[in-house]
Motif scaffolding. Structure first.
Motif, PDB file in Angstrom:
ATOM      1  N   PHE A  64       0.838  -1.212   0.000  1.00 52.81           N
ATOM      2  CA  PHE A  64       0.000   0.000   0.000  1.00 52.81           C
ATOM      3  C   PHE A  64       0.870   1.258   0.000  1.00 52.81           C
ATOM      4  O   PHE A  64       0.549   2.250  -0.660  1.00 52.81           O
ATOM      5  CB  PHE A  64      -0.930   0.008   1.211  1.00 52.81           C
ATOM      6  CG  PHE A  64      -2.065  -0.958   1.127  1.00 52.81           C
ATOM      7  CD1 PHE A  64      -2.920  -0.959   0.025  1.00 52.81           C
ATOM      8  CD2 PHE A  64      -2.303  -1.879   2.138  1.00 52.81           C
ATOM      9  CE1 PHE A  64      -3.981  -1.842  -0.064  1.00 52.81           C
ATOM     10  CE2 PHE A  64      -3.366  -2.772   2.052  1.00 52.81           C
ATOM     11  CZ  PHE A  64      -4.204  -2.748   0.957  1.00 52.81           C
ATOM     12  N   LEU A  65       1.982   1.207   0.726  1.00 56.81           N
ATOM     13  CA  LEU A  65       2.908   2.344   0.734  1.00 56.81           C
ATOM     14  C   LEU A  65       3.499   2.567  -0.656  1.00 56.81           C
ATOM     15  O   LEU A  65       3.659   3.721  -1.094  1.00 56.81           O
ATOM     16  CB  LEU A  65       4.017   2.111   1.759  1.00 56.81           C
ATOM     17  CG  LEU A  65       5.106   3.188   1.835  1.00 56.81           C
ATOM     18  CD1 LEU A  65       4.503   4.560   2.105  1.00 56.81           C
ATOM     19  CD2 LEU A  65       6.130   2.832   2.909  1.00 56.81           C
ATOM     20  N   ALA A  66       3.802   1.479  -1.359  1.00 52.32           N
ATOM     21  CA  ALA A  66       4.304   1.603  -2.730  1.00 52.32           C
ATOM     22  C   ALA A  66       3.255   2.236  -3.641  1.00 52.32           C
ATOM     23  O   ALA A  66       3.576   3.085  -4.484  1.00 52.32           O
ATOM     24  CB  ALA A  66       4.709   0.229  -3.263  1.00 52.32           C
ATOM     25  N   MET A  67       1.991   1.841  -3.472  1.00 49.11           N
ATOM     26  CA  MET A  67       0.905   2.461  -4.245  1.00 49.11           C
ATOM     27  C   MET A  67       0.822   3.953  -3.959  1.00 49.11           C
ATOM     28  O   MET A  67       0.629   4.769  -4.872  1.00 49.11           O
ATOM     29  CB  MET A  67      -0.438   1.799  -3.898  1.00 49.11           C
ATOM     30  CG  MET A  67      -0.566   0.362  -4.317  1.00 49.11           C
ATOM     31  SD  MET A  67      -2.179  -0.313  -3.785  1.00 49.11           S
ATOM     32  CE  MET A  67      -1.877  -2.067  -3.997  1.00 49.11           C
ATOM     33  N   LEU A  68       0.977   4.323  -2.680  1.00 52.33           N
ATOM     34  CA  LEU A  68       0.923   5.734  -2.304  1.00 52.33           C
ATOM     35  C   LEU A  68       2.061   6.514  -2.958  1.00 52.33           C
ATOM     36  O   LEU A  68       1.865   7.628  -3.454  1.00 52.33           O
ATOM     37  CB  LEU A  68       0.990   5.860  -0.780  1.00 52.33           C
ATOM     38  CG  LEU A  68       0.761   7.253  -0.194  1.00 52.33           C
ATOM     39  CD1 LEU A  68      -0.662   7.726  -0.442  1.00 52.33           C
ATOM     40  CD2 LEU A  68       1.061   7.258   1.309  1.00 52.33           C
ATOM     41  N   SER A  69       3.251   5.916  -2.988  1.00 53.89           N
ATOM     42  CA  SER A  69       4.401   6.588  -3.600  1.00 53.89           C
ATOM     43  C   SER A  69       4.219   6.734  -5.107  1.00 53.89           C
ATOM     44  O   SER A  69       4.542   7.781  -5.680  1.00 53.89           O
ATOM     45  CB  SER A  69       5.687   5.799  -3.300  1.00 53.89           C
ATOM     46  OG  SER A  69       5.992   5.833  -1.916  1.00 53.89           O
ATOM     47  N   ILE A  70       3.709   5.695  -5.760  1.00 50.04           N
ATOM     48  CA  ILE A  70       3.451   5.778  -7.199  1.00 50.04           C
ATOM     49  C   ILE A  70       2.424   6.866  -7.486  1.00 50.04           C
ATOM     50  O   ILE A  70       2.558   7.658  -8.424  1.00 50.04           O
ATOM     51  CB  ILE A  70       2.963   4.418  -7.739  1.00 50.04           C
ATOM     52  CG1 ILE A  70       4.093   3.388  -7.687  1.00 50.04           C
ATOM     53  CG2 ILE A  70       2.455   4.554  -9.177  1.00 50.04           C
ATOM     54  CD1 ILE A  70       3.649   1.975  -8.006  1.00 50.04           C
ATOM     55  N   ASN A  71       1.377   6.920  -6.664  1.00 49.81           N
ATOM     56  CA  ASN A  71       0.340   7.932  -6.854  1.00 49.81           C
ATOM     57  C   ASN A  71       0.902   9.345  -6.659  1.00 49.81           C
ATOM     58  O   ASN A  71       0.570  10.268  -7.415  1.00 49.81           O
ATOM     59  CB  ASN A  71      -0.803   7.686  -5.871  1.00 49.81           C
ATOM     60  CG  ASN A  71      -2.042   8.495  -6.182  1.00 49.81           C
ATOM     61  OD1 ASN A  71      -2.812   8.167  -7.085  1.00 49.81           O
ATOM     62  ND2 ASN A  71      -2.237   9.584  -5.449  1.00 49.81           N
ATOM     63  N   ASP A  72       1.768   9.516  -5.657  1.00 49.84           N
ATOM     64  CA  ASP A  72       2.374  10.831  -5.430  1.00 49.84           C
ATOM     65  C   ASP A  72       3.260  11.242  -6.600  1.00 49.84           C
ATOM     66  O   ASP A  72       3.319  12.420  -6.967  1.00 49.84           O
ATOM     67  CB  ASP A  72       3.181  10.821  -4.133  1.00 49.84           C
ATOM     68  CG  ASP A  72       2.302  10.873  -2.896  1.00 49.84           C
ATOM     69  OD1 ASP A  72       1.132  11.280  -3.021  1.00 49.84           O
ATOM     70  OD2 ASP A  72       2.771  10.506  -1.805  1.00 49.84           O
TER      71      ASP A  72
END
Length: 315
Positions: A64-72
């Motif tokens: 989920f943290l990786a998804m957040l970073s990709i989204n940012d």
């Protein structure tokens, strides 16, 4: 500017706004914005590299943290062209289609971030309140499905917005309050009836940010109740510490977003630079601060990042 539905997209353009009174300070704005973009892009990229290379981080929480970073990173890419053009090179004009595309992607990734934060709160809820079922409920495949569901939800909700705007005649002043295109800013410009557009935008806002923030709040009530039942003070501190990074990410996302919405609805008499400042905080704070918070508060990522930086210094 276009005066009818038929030729609006071919002839209409918008004027983006920088900081009023700082038009001659392009050098300093270039340094400031360049630093913010650099910290955001480098920090989120490092987190993605660390999660990819570190086998111990191949867990739902870090997915989920990786998804957040990709989204940012996607948020950065959405705002970069017009923000640097406006503040650093004094290029303020953007055509209709480019503005609609930018608005689409900015809101898409904003709503996706809200959904990812909700998924992360569910992850923390299961890990603390029902740890025995954590591995069964949150597998790698279920995590990916949740991420895809969040993205599809955002795409379906945002898709009608530019289409509804395109059907309206634009015949008012075409000056925007921000250095990029946002729906609340664009919806005040058409000279036709925008009641349906406004109601539709409000319904989407409530069904995404409103519902997501409500469920995040409820999940933390349940998490806090569960933490208070832990007898050991060390156990309570450890459980709460696993939520600190996510709580910070939620606050730095929702507080500026609420501030921008309030300024648009109730701050029509506010000075122009207030609109510009709030818009920069809204889209710059989460991508810039999230990697800093997670690299400091998440022990595994902190250790790996220190090791990578030490290796780079030696080289």
């Amino acid at each position: 500017m276009g005066d009818s539905r038929g030729n609006a997209s071919s002839s209409l353009s918008f004027i983006l706004t920088g900081f009023p009174g700082l038009e001659d300070s392009l050098y300093w704005m270039f340094i400031l914005l360049g630093a913010l973009y650099s910290v955001s892009i480098l920090g989120n990229s490092l987190i993605l590299v660390i999660i990819k290379e570190e086998q111990s981080l191949h867990q739902p929480m870090y997915y989920f943290l990786a998804m957040l970073s990709i989204n940012d990173l996607c948020v950065n890419c959405s705002t970069l062209p017009t923000v640097l053009g406006t503040f650093c090179f004094n290029i303020r004009e953007v055509d209709f289609d480019s503005c609609m595309a930018q608005m689409f992607f900015i809101h898409l990734f904003s709503w996706t971030e809200s959904g990812i934060l909700l998924a992360m709160s569910f992850d923390r809820y299961v890990a603390i309140c029902n740890p025995l079922r954590y591995s069964a409920l949150l597998t790698g495949s279920s995590t990916v499905k949740m991420g895809l569901a969040v993205l599809v939800r955002s795409f379906i909700l945002i898709l009608p917005v530019p289409l509804l705007l395109r059907r309206l005649p634009f015949c008012k002043a075409n000056i925007l309050h921000h250095a990029y295109c946002l729906h609340p800013d664009l919806i005040r410009l058409p000279c036709g009836d925008t009641t349906f557009n406004s109601l539709f935008g409000l319904s989407i806002l409530v069904s995404t940010f409103g519902v997501d923030s409500l469920f995040i709040f409820l999940s933390y009530i349940l998490i806090l109740r569960s933490i208070l039942t832990i007898v050991s003070q060390t156990g309570r501190s450890k459980a709460l510490n696993t939520c600190v990074s996510h709580i910070c990410a939620v606050l730095i996302f929702y507080i500026p977003m609420v501030g921008v919405s309030m300024i648009h609805r109730y701050g029509k008499q506010a000075p122009p630079f207030i609109h510009t400042l709030m818009s920069i905080i809204y889209l710059f704070m989460p991508p810039t601060l999230n990697p800093i918070i997670y690299s400091i508060k998440t022990k595994e990522i902190h250790k790996r990042m220190v090791k990578m930086l030490s290796r780079a210094k030696l080289c």
